[in-house]
Design an enzyme around this catalytic site. Structure first.
Site, short mmCIF file in Angstrom:
data_model
loop_
_atom_site.label_atom_id
_atom_site.label_comp_id
_atom_site.label_asym_id
_atom_site.label_seq_id
_atom_site.Cartn_x
_atom_site.Cartn_y
_atom_site.Cartn_z
N ASP A 50 0.95 -1.17 0.06
CA ASP A 50 0.08 -0.20 0.11
C ASP A 50 0.80 1.27 0.03
OD1 ASP A 50 -2.36 -1.37 0.29
OD2 ASP A 50 -2.45 -1.79 2.22
N LYS A 53 2.10 2.14 -5.10
CA LYS A 53 2.43 1.32 -6.49
C LYS A 53 1.33 1.85 -7.57
CE LYS A 53 2.41 -2.29 -4.26
NZ LYS A 53 2.17 -1.86 -2.82
N GLY A 77 -4.57 -4.23 -3.76
CA GLY A 77 -5.58 -3.22 -4.04
C GLY A 77 -4.74 -2.11 -4.42
N HIS A 78 -4.76 -1.66 -5.48
CA HIS A 78 -4.06 -0.48 -6.11
C HIS A 78 -4.97 0.57 -6.56
CE1 HIS A 78 -0.32 -3.46 -7.19
NE2 HIS A 78 -0.88 -3.55 -5.91
N GLN A 261 1.85 -5.96 -3.29
CA GLN A 261 2.36 -6.35 -1.92
C GLN A 261 3.72 -5.41 -1.89
OE1 GLN A 261 1.33 -9.57 -3.37
NE2 GLN A 261 -0.57 -8.67 -2.86
P1 GDP Z 1 -0.80 0.40 -3.59
O1 GDP Z 1 -1.57 -0.93 -3.12
O2 GDP Z 1 0.57 0.25 -3.22
O3 GDP Z 1 -1.37 0.41 -4.85
O4 GDP Z 1 -1.38 1.55 -2.69
P2 GDP Z 1 -2.95 1.63 -2.43
O5 GDP Z 1 -3.64 2.34 -3.50
O6 GDP Z 1 -3.59 0.33 -1.53
O7 GDP Z 1 -3.08 2.75 -0.97
C1 GDP Z 1 -2.38 4.00 -1.39
C2 GDP Z 1 -3.62 5.04 -1.01
O8 GDP Z 1 -2.90 6.31 -1.01
C3 GDP Z 1 -4.45 5.25 -2.15
O9 GDP Z 1 -5.72 5.47 -1.58
C4 GDP Z 1 -4.00 6.34 -3.18
O10 GDP Z 1 -5.05 6.88 -3.69
C5 GDP Z 1 -3.40 6.92 -2.03
N1 GDP Z 1 -2.36 7.79 -2.42
C6 GDP Z 1 -1.10 7.58 -3.07
N2 GDP Z 1 -0.51 8.50 -3.32
C7 GDP Z 1 -0.66 9.42 -2.43
C8 GDP Z 1 -0.26 10.66 -1.92
O11 GDP Z 1 0.80 11.21 -2.45
N3 GDP Z 1 -1.07 11.53 -1.10
C9 GDP Z 1 -2.05 11.18 -0.64
N4 GDP Z 1 -2.57 11.77 0.23
N5 GDP Z 1 -2.90 10.10 -0.91
C10 GDP Z 1 -1.99 9.33 -1.90
P1 IMO Z 2 -0.98 -4.13 -2.16
O1 IMO Z 2 -0.43 -4.71 -3.29
C1 IMO Z 2 -0.91 -4.72 2.13
C2 IMO Z 2 -0.99 -8.59 3.60
C3 IMO Z 2 -2.22 -9.06 4.60
C4 IMO Z 2 -1.63 -10.39 5.38
C5 IMO Z 2 -0.57 -10.65 4.41
C6 IMO Z 2 -0.79 -12.13 4.10
O2 IMO Z 2 -2.21 -3.37 -2.29
O3 IMO Z 2 0.08 -3.31 -1.38
P2 IMO Z 2 -2.43 -12.80 1.96
O4 IMO Z 2 -3.81 -12.57 1.67
O5 IMO Z 2 -1.65 -12.24 1.08
O6 IMO Z 2 -2.13 -14.34 2.16
O7 IMO Z 2 -2.26 -12.07 3.25
O8 IMO Z 2 -0.30 -9.71 3.46
N1 IMO Z 2 -1.14 -8.28 2.37
C7 IMO Z 2 -1.26 -6.87 1.83
N2 IMO Z 2 -0.90 -5.73 2.65
N3 IMO Z 2 -1.22 -4.51 0.83
C8 IMO Z 2 -1.43 -5.38 -0.01
O9 IMO Z 2 -1.45 -5.44 -1.32
C9 IMO Z 2 -1.36 -6.78 0.64
N4 IMO Z 2 -1.59 -8.26 0.27
C10 IMO Z 2 -1.34 -8.99 1.04
O10 IMO Z 2 -2.81 -8.14 5.08
O11 IMO Z 2 -0.97 -9.32 6.39
MG MG Z 3 -2.87 -1.37 -1.57
#
Ligand code: GDP
Ligand code: IMO
Ligand code: MG
Length: 475
Positions: A50, A53, A77-78, A261
């Protein structure tokens, strides 16, 4: 969009897919450039996921021809935000919103057909021509409903020792792959073969569900019918991903590998056993796509300006006080997949250094700088102090984190908004100093700074791709 294809004829990526294995298009692309013109870049998370990416990959697709997922599954979840509209992708690569970017799912990804088509159908309903832009490897292992049942039953049985998985069946699906009993996408196109393999898998899974976990079993007939129902649509999407990538590289394409991840969730190198079940580190890009490691030019490590973690496991800089709550609320730290509240803490350089080593990170993209805007003091963990002394690079197993205390360096906050700023010079002095300090401690240059969730809310210090040259479409 980068100026390479003939968008009047067809989307760039779909054209690039023409003439390569698995495509039903007839016209082979003309090879007009040498292989050294484009670049292949792996984008990985350097923390526990998270990091942002998805946002960064989407941004960089302005100069990319293809985006590849190589590990994980719909546990990812991206989030992409474009003109206020949020798209959350789980399996589909983050190039899907760009016209002309080919999106590939490599053999290292575990695929749940119901989850894939729920996502595809949502995107199609928004007018995105997913069937032109997406291809996937026939070698992807399938996630079955019984994997999901096993994942959830095991978490329940483990109680307080639970990993805190996403409950998507990821672990059990990878277990079956390594045990050489997985069903793969290619099996869906052979009814008898599918039925035989599914029967064998379910015999085993149902035995565990019934006798070990004492929970409900999964129906063979319902699973077979459900999965056969996806076969026709999936067959239109399969492609030889490794060969497609090699052909694109030979034609000078820019290729992004989209990690899921984070490095510290890597099954070998993370905080084992509190990890996911795939290799999330950059080396996985090669094995998970069938595209050899020497074709890869750079690794871009994404790091949040603080740290978050979802689920159980060590987290030395975790803040269990009001500051942790502030970061969670201010950063909207709720999981994009499960909606769970993310644990929050200070920036952890010790963990980052482990990720830099494990991934050969060439540059860093720092995200969510704006979330720190209101703070008086910002802490950076520069070492752990533990029973065996001071550590400057994180250990690689959960047990080794026991009794490690973070050692902090304090930096002054900046008390003004950085939201949406697009040049480093426009950042407050203390925010610039924070970035510079991370860069110097990490020993890796910062190439991107994200100042908001929107695609454009980014400071691009150095775009990893040069503007691409026309590579010829053969259209
Ligand atoms: P990922 O799994 O690495 O793609 O990240 P996620 O999408 O799960 O979580 C990142 C969260 O931060 C999402 O809600 C993005 O919309 C938000 N986000 C990404 N970059 C920024 C930033 O620079 N500032 C803020 N406030 N939110 C951001
Ligand atoms: P993105 O791509 C954050 C964590 C779960 C748990 C561990 C194992 O959005 O960054 P799993 O279901 O993969 O067997 O769970 O990994 N986990 C993540 N945490 N971002 C993710 O993906 C994750 N995908 C799995 O919370 O601790
Ligand atoms: Mg994510």
């Amino acid at each position: 969009m980068c100026p390479i294809a003939d968008p009047a004829r067809s989307p760039r990526g779909a054209d690039l897919a023409s003439g390569v294995a698995g495509s039903h298009r007839k016209t082979p692309p003309s090879v007009v450039q040498g292989s050294s013109l484009g670049k292949c870049i792996v984008v990985i998370g350097t923390q526990w996921g998270d990091e942002g990416k998805g946002k960064i990959v989407d941004l960089l697709t302005d100069r990319a021809h293809a985006v590849v997922r190589f590990q994980g599954g719909h546990n990812a979840g991206h989030t992409l935000v474009l003109n206020g509209h949020k798209t959350i992708l789980h399996l589909v690569p983050a190039g899907i919103l760009r016209d002309g970017v080919l999106c590939l799912i490599g053999n290292g990804v575990v695929v749940s057909p119901p989850a894939l088509f729920e996502e595809v159908d949502t995107l199609v309903a928004q007018g995105i021509p997913v069937f032109d832009r997406l291809r996937l490897s026939p070698a992807c292992p399938l996630i079955l409903p019984s994997h999901i049942a096993l994942d959830q039953a095991r978490e329940l049985a483990w109680g307080t020792r639970a990993i805190g998985t996403t409950g998507r069946g990821i672990g059990p699906a990878y277990e079956d792959k390594v045990a050489r009993r997985a069903l793969r996408i290619a099996d869906l196109f052979h009814r008898e073969r599918l039925a035989t393999k599914l029967g064998e898998a379910l015999d085993f899974h149902n035995f565990l569900l019934k006798h070990y976990f004492r929970t409900a079993t999964v129906s063979f007939r319902e699973t077979l019918d459900l999965y056969l129902g996806y076969a026709e649509r999936l067959e239109r999407l399969v492609s030889d991903v490794g060969k497609t990538l090699k052909d694109l590289r030979d034609r000078g394409a820019n290729i992004l590998f989209e990690g899921a991840q984070g490095s510290l969730l890597d099954v070998d190198l993370g905080t084992y056993p509190f990890v996911t079940s795939s290799n999330t580190t950059a080396g996985g890009a090669a094995t998970g796509s069938g595209f050899g490691p020497c074709y890869i030019d750079q690794v871009l490590g994404i790091v949040k300006a603080y740290t978050t973690r979802v689920g159980g496991g060590p987290f030395p800089t975790e803040l269990l006080d009001g500051m942790g709550e502030h970061l969670a609320v201010r950063g909207s730290e709720f999981g994009a997949t499960t909606g769970r509240k993310r644990r929050c803490g200070w920036f952890d350089l010790v963990a980052l250094k482990r990720a830099i080593i494990n991934n050969s990170v060439s540059s860093l993209g720092i995200t969510k700088l704006d979330v720190l805007d209101e703070l008086d003091t910002i802490r950076v963990c520069v070492a752990y102090e533990g029973p065996s002394g001071r550590l400057e690079v994180a250990p690689t197993g959960a047990e080794d984190y026991a009794a490690q205390e973070p050692v902090y360096e304090d930096l002054p906050g900046w008390h003004c908004s950085t939201l949406g700023l697009r040049s480093k010079e426009s950042l407050p002095r203390n925010a610039q100093a924070y970035i510079d300090r991370i860069e110097s401690l990490a020993g890796v240059p910062v190439s991107l700074i994200s100042t908001g969730a929107e695609r454009e809310e980014t400071i691009v210090l150095e775009h990893p791709f040069a503007p691409p040259l026309p590579i010829g479409t053969g259209a």
